[in-house]
Enzyme design. Structure first.
Site, PDB file in Angstrom:
ATOM      1  CE1 TYR A  23     -68.879 -26.149 -22.210  1.00  0.00           C
ATOM      2  CE2 TYR A  23     -70.357 -27.715 -23.238  1.00  0.00           C
ATOM      3  CZ  TYR A  23     -69.155 -27.422 -22.633  1.00  0.00           C
ATOM      4  OH  TYR A  23     -68.232 -28.417 -22.449  1.00  0.00           O
TER       5      TYR A  23
ATOM      6  CE1 TYR B  67     -66.456 -29.242 -25.490  1.00  0.00           C
ATOM      7  CE2 TYR B  67     -64.966 -31.068 -25.853  1.00  0.00           C
ATOM      8  CZ  TYR B  67     -66.008 -30.501 -25.156  1.00  0.00           C
ATOM      9  OH  TYR B  67     -66.604 -31.197 -24.134  1.00  0.00           O
TER      10      TYR B  67
END
Lengths: 379, 131
Positions: free
Chosen positions: A283, A333
């Site tokens: 992440y 994203y």
């Protein structure tokens, strides 16, 4: 054991003409078709705990698909919820509550006013004690962490550049990402500063898009259309710190909360040593947070992330490919649903020019502080 | 505003920077909680600090993320966000803005001090003057 048998995603765009429900639906249908299943085969739905319940609830998805909601659940918001969802699916499938479980997630932060920044109004102390000082956007939180990290561990701007450049190289090789421009040292250092020391190239993209995956028992998976990707182990952990406090108050501020515990849980359950991991999808909301997670997941010691990246290599041809699609920095994203989709494709050998040679074990890390989720997947 | 947040702003309005401290275990905590997060004591008092702090970290925000902050506080980029620690309130880290500061002369650990009076519920800091 369960397996991921279908994945789907929309083409990531800064602004999509479709709304977020349409995007989640498109990704879900693609994942179900990829599995070779019909919508009526889906009898359980999982999504994240924070963002989807308010925008694309599971009951709406069930109604739209004509799937039965014999099981539904959510574990955490955003990244950790996306990555650790197989833990819930495994409980449902093993106990006979559901046979085929869909996970979906999407965002419209490219087109929605306020984008990702509006999210933090959910925290009352942040609203009162941080927003009035202009500390209300994620780049400022991670700029503050990066500055402190530089002080404690001697990180340089060159180290951050190295990570961002490697991920852009991966994204261009993959070819499916939102951003097509190459990034070299010169373009990195001339890119605009957003929150010192972070520049545009250190910050994730903003995207409208969705992704989804379908899980079933390992046994049933073998009869389905695609090569199954087995969920060898899932880790999920948290620290007792609220969302208000997590960016400023924890005494050791430079440890990704709960990442080390979640990583150890997942690897122990999988019976996989850190050195057995062939590639990882992390992440990477910011260059600094990706670097910190490389350390905290156990790939190297704390403070050695920059040296690890430089010496071992994190591009597709490197010793530990990190974010083989380019990650949140250079692919899209969508808070890590793209990481799950990409890990499955790598393990099936479907990643084309971005394929990691002989990828057998992939580790996916999902960050939504104070929670952390890890999935160890394998073919 | 929640009850546990109010004493901070009441103190600021009187020109005092104060943080919550548990009457039972004596520990400070931040942000304000309903019970002491360490011992669950309910008797939380508010203790004034000197206003001298040390710079734990900072960032210079160079993009206007929040139109409301510009309108209400005139907080237009670039501005310095500082995370501060207090020798007289260990365990507290406070977010504020650093003003009257040379951005190139900032250093972790440098001493800063609170600027009073506070306006509109905000206390700003500037580098501490030596001597």
């Amino acid at each position: 054991m369960i397996a991921i048998v279908g994945v789907g995603e929309t083409i990531p765009l800064r602004v999509s003409p479709k709304d977020v429900r349409a995007l989640c639906l498109e990704a879900s249908l693609a994942a179900i078709a990829d599995a070779g299943l019909e919508c009526v085969d889906i009898d359980g739905i999982i999504t994240d705990a924070g963002i989807m319940p308010a925008s694309v609830p599971a009951d709406w998805m069930a109604a739209q698909l004509g799937a039965s909601l014999n099981f539904s659940g959510n574990l955490s918001y955003g990244g950790a919820g996306i990555v650790a969802a197989p833990m819930l699916a495994e409980m449902a499938i093993r106990s006979g509550r559901a046979k085929a479980v869909l996970f979906y997630f999407g965002v419209d932060w490219g087109s929605r006013p306020g984008g990702p920044y509006a999210f933090h109004d959910a925290y009352p102390a942040k609203k009162l004690f941080e927003k009035p000082y202009g500390f209300s956007a994620q780049p400022a939180y991670f700029g503050l962490w990066a500055r402190r990290y530089m002080h404690e561990y001697g990180l340089s701007e060159d180290d951050l550049a190295e990570l961002a450049i490697a991920q852009r190289a991966n994204a261009l090789r993959h070819g499916g990402g939102q951003i097509k421009k190459p990034l070299d040292r010169e373009t990195y250092f001339t890119s605009r500063r957003i929150a010192d020391p972070l520049r545009v190239a250190d910050c994730c993209l903003i995207t409208d898009g969705a992704g989804a995956y379908v899980m079933t028992s390992a046994e049933r998976a073998r009869d389905l259309r695609k090569q199954p990707v087995f969920v060898h182990g899932v880790g999920f952990a948290s620290v007792p710190v609220s969302g208000d406090d997590v960016f400023t108050q924890p005494a050791p501020l430079l440890l990704t909360p709960a990442a080390a515990v979640a990583s150890r849980q997942a690897r122990e359950r999988a019976g996989v040593a850190i050195g057995d991991v062939d590639f990882t999808e992390i992440y990477d909301c910011f260059s600094i947070s990706c670097l910190m997670q490389i350390e905290d997941l156990g790939f190297c010691a704390k403070g050695e992330g920059a040296a690890f990246i430089r010496e071992r290599g994190i591009t597709i041809d490197g010793d530990l490919p990190v974010n083989t699609h380019g990650g949140l920095l250079s692919y899209s994203y969508r808070l890590g649903i793209e990481h799950m989709v990409e890990a499955v494709r790598q393990l099936r050998g479907e990643s084309g020019a971005a394929q990691v040679t002989n990828a057998r074990i992939g580790l996916v890390g999902g960050f939504s502080p104070p929670d952390y989720g890890v999935a160890v997947l394998g073919r | 505003m929640a009850d546990e947040f109010r004493p901070y702003f009441d103190a600021l309005a009187r020109g005092i920077l104060a943080f919550p401290r548990c009457g039972d275990c004596g520990r400070f905590h931040w942000y304000p909680m309903k019970l002491c997060p360490f011992c669950h004591g309910a008797g939380i008092g508010w203790e004034a600090v000197s206003g001298v702090a040390s710079l734990f970290s900072w960032t210079i925000v160079r993009h206007d993320f929040d139109p409301a902050a510009i309108e209400r506080y005139g907080l237009r980029a670039p501005y310095i966000v500082a995370l501060l620690e207090f020798a007289d309130a260990p365990g507290v880290r406070l977010i504020s803005n650093l003003v009257e500061a040379d951005p190139d002369a900032l250093a972790i650990g440098m001493a800063v001090q609170a600027l009073f009076p506070a306006h509109d519920g905000r206390v700003l800091f500037r580098p501490a003057r030596v001597g």
